[in-house]
Design a protein around this motif. Structure first.
Motif, PDB file in Angstrom:
ATOM      1  N   GLU A  17       0.855  -1.133  -0.088  1.00  0.00           N
ATOM      2  CA  GLU A  17       0.033  -0.154   0.072  1.00  0.00           C
ATOM      3  C   GLU A  17       0.711   1.246   0.040  1.00  0.00           C
ATOM      4  N   LEU A  18       2.289   1.247   0.352  1.00  0.00           N
ATOM      5  CA  LEU A  18       3.067   2.271   0.218  1.00  0.00           C
ATOM      6  C   LEU A  18       3.664   2.688  -1.018  1.00  0.00           C
ATOM      7  N   ARG A  19       3.683   1.571  -1.921  1.00  0.00           N
ATOM      8  CA  ARG A  19       4.347   1.909  -3.236  1.00  0.00           C
ATOM      9  C   ARG A  19       4.063   2.973  -4.007  1.00  0.00           C
ATOM     10  N   PRO A  20       2.837   3.711  -3.862  1.00  0.00           N
ATOM     11  CA  PRO A  20       2.414   4.907  -4.358  1.00  0.00           C
ATOM     12  C   PRO A  20       3.479   6.017  -3.800  1.00  0.00           C
ATOM     13  N   HIS A  26      10.336   9.059  -4.772  1.00  0.00           N
ATOM     14  CA  HIS A  26      11.203   8.706  -5.713  1.00  0.00           C
ATOM     15  C   HIS A  26      11.518   9.888  -6.954  1.00  0.00           C
ATOM     16  N   ASP A  27      10.298  10.011  -7.590  1.00  0.00           N
ATOM     17  CA  ASP A  27      10.227  11.005  -8.770  1.00  0.00           C
ATOM     18  C   ASP A  27      10.458  12.373  -8.373  1.00  0.00           C
ATOM     19  N   LEU A  43      -5.550   8.335  -3.209  1.00  0.00           N
ATOM     20  CA  LEU A  43      -5.186   7.213  -2.508  1.00  0.00           C
ATOM     21  C   LEU A  43      -6.386   6.351  -2.250  1.00  0.00           C
ATOM     22  N   ASP A  44      -6.445   5.036  -2.252  1.00  0.00           N
ATOM     23  CA  ASP A  44      -7.695   4.261  -1.726  1.00  0.00           C
ATOM     24  C   ASP A  44      -7.558   4.223  -0.292  1.00  0.00           C
ATOM     25  N   ASP A  45      -8.652   3.679   0.484  1.00  0.00           N
ATOM     26  CA  ASP A  45      -8.627   3.611   1.779  1.00  0.00           C
ATOM     27  C   ASP A  45      -7.529   2.793   2.451  1.00  0.00           C
ATOM     28  N   ALA A  46      -6.944   1.803   1.909  1.00  0.00           N
ATOM     29  CA  ALA A  46      -5.911   0.907   2.530  1.00  0.00           C
ATOM     30  C   ALA A  46      -4.513   1.663   2.258  1.00  0.00           C
TER      31      ALA A  46
END
Length: 424
Positions: A17-20, A26-27, A43-46
């Motif tokens: 869930e933390l990848r975004p 990083h960008d 972001l979604d709820d998770a």
């Protein structure tokens, strides 16, 4: 040596869930600019819940939260003892520096165009400055300064090798462009680039049809046959038994002009110039009418004279180089107009000839004798005298070579007297 395991708390950073978050951080860090906050989402709820857990928030953040980098730094350091930069490098990959890369690419582009503007071929033929500007306006090949420079290097090598010696285009290409006989085929990027340069030199529109392209190549001596490419001479008496020497001598003795083909100029048989205490001088003019006046005045006593009949073709350039190789001093005069200046720059670049009555002072004297001429047309710099085209632009008047023919003939008479005094 025992491998080092994941740092404590690192598994929390690897939650899907933390990848975004990590991709966005990083960008932003790869921009090469200062970063204080990172905006995410949606972001979604998770994902919102995972972010709240990472930052120790007592409630879920918004779907498009703005995260302070300092707060994220505290959370990451507390979890695994690493900095945010170290963490995202491990989780996403090496950080870039786009700002530095943009500056580097900008420097490469600027260096490329500075190199082109200052190239020997462009400086020797200032008319090509307009072509260089059009290359810059067209931009980079594939966005790459290196690829663009490689292509321009090949184009400049082709231009430096012109005029060709009545070679078919594939033969000329193979000789000049790394053995590639198809490098200048119709439609190739290199062919289009060179033809644009030739059109700029000759002040014509870029060729649009196959016939136009063939005609422009022919003007540059490519696919030009050895008989149709000719050069006029008068008073030229080279020693040697080849057709060039024999034809030139016969015509000089008769007080006539010799029309020498490229085949005759290139034929074996030997050619030498009469040995004197100083190098023989061969004068060259642009217009056949000036040669006709010289023959009318001097007849068989005409000093050595060559006529390019406008733009020098392969026969003219080859002959002048041959004469220079055998010790002649070459002097050139042409029209005081835009094309005349470009022709002179071209000839002085392709041969060891030097200007003859072609300075700004000579032009001012000529205008005073023949005011009210037509406009000079497109003007480009005269490499041998930067003041010349500035002066021509200020006067706005062209002076054709025939209007100063009497001065040129007087110079030839002086040359004849000097030669007679030396016993030439």
């Amino acid at each position: 040596m025992t491998p080092t395991g994941p740092a404590p708390g690192e598994s929390s950073l690897r939650r899907p869930e933390l990848r975004p978050l990590w991709r966005t951080v990083h960008d932003r860090l790869s921009s090469g600019r200062p970063v204080t906050r990172v905006r995410l989402g949606p972001l979604d709820d998770a994902q919102r819940e995972a972010l709240a857990d990472l930052l120790g928030l007592d409630r879920l953040p918004d779907a498009r939260p703005s995260v302070a980098l300092a707060r994220l730094e505290e959370a990451v350091t507390e979890l695994c003892g690493r900095t945010v930069r170290e963490a995202v490098t491990e989780l996403v990959g090496p950080l870039g520096d786009r700002a530095t890369e943009r500056r580097r690419q900008g420097d490469e582009r600027a260096g490329l165009w500075t190199w082109l503007d200052g190239h020997d071929t462009v400086r020797a033929q200032p008319a090509l400055a307009d072509w260089a500007a059009s290359c810059r306006a067209a931009g980079l090949v594939g966005g790459s300064p290196a690829r663009t420079r490689a292509l321009l290097t090949e184009a400049l090598a082709v231009l430096a090798a012109l005029p060709a010696h009545a070679e078919p285009l594939p033969v000329f290409a193979a000789r000049v462009v790394s053995g590639d006989s198809h490098a200048l085929d119709d439609g190739t990027r290199l062919s289009s680039l060179v033809l644009r340069a030739l059109a700029t030199l000759h002040d014509t529109a870029p060729p649009q049809s196959a016939a136009d392209r063939r005609a422009l190549w022919a003007r540059a001596g490519v696919a030009d046959d050895e008989l149709s490419a000719t050069v006029l001479t008068a008073g030229l008496r080279p020693d040697g038994g080849g057709p060039l020497a024999r034809v030139a001598r016969a015509c000089a003795d008769a007080g006539q002009a010799a029309s020498l083909t490229l085949a005759q100029v290139r034929a074996p048989g030997g050619l030498t110039l009469a040995t004197t205490r100083s190098a023989p001088v061969v004068h060259t003019v642009e217009n056949p009418s000036v040669m006709a006046l010289a023959l009318r005045r001097f007849g068989p006593a005409c000093p050595p004279l060559v006529c390019t009949s406008g733009w020098p073709n392969s026969a003219a350039v080859h002959l002048l180089r041959l004469l220079a190789d055998h010790g002649a001093v070459l002097r050139y005069h042409g029209d005081f107009d835009g094309e005349g200046i470009r022709i002179a720059a071209y000839l002085l670049d392709k041969t060891p000839a030097r200007p003859w009555r072609m300075t700004a002072a000579d032009y001012r004297a000529a205008v005073a004798r023949a005011p009210g001429g037509p406009p000079p047309g497109r003007l480009t710099e005269a490499p041998w005298d930067p003041e010349l085209t500035t002066t021509m632009a200020a006067h706005g008047t062209a002076v054709v070579e025939e209007l100063v023919a009497d001065l040129l003939l007087d110079d030839l008479a002086d040359a004849a007297r000097t030669g007679a005094a030396r016993g030439d």
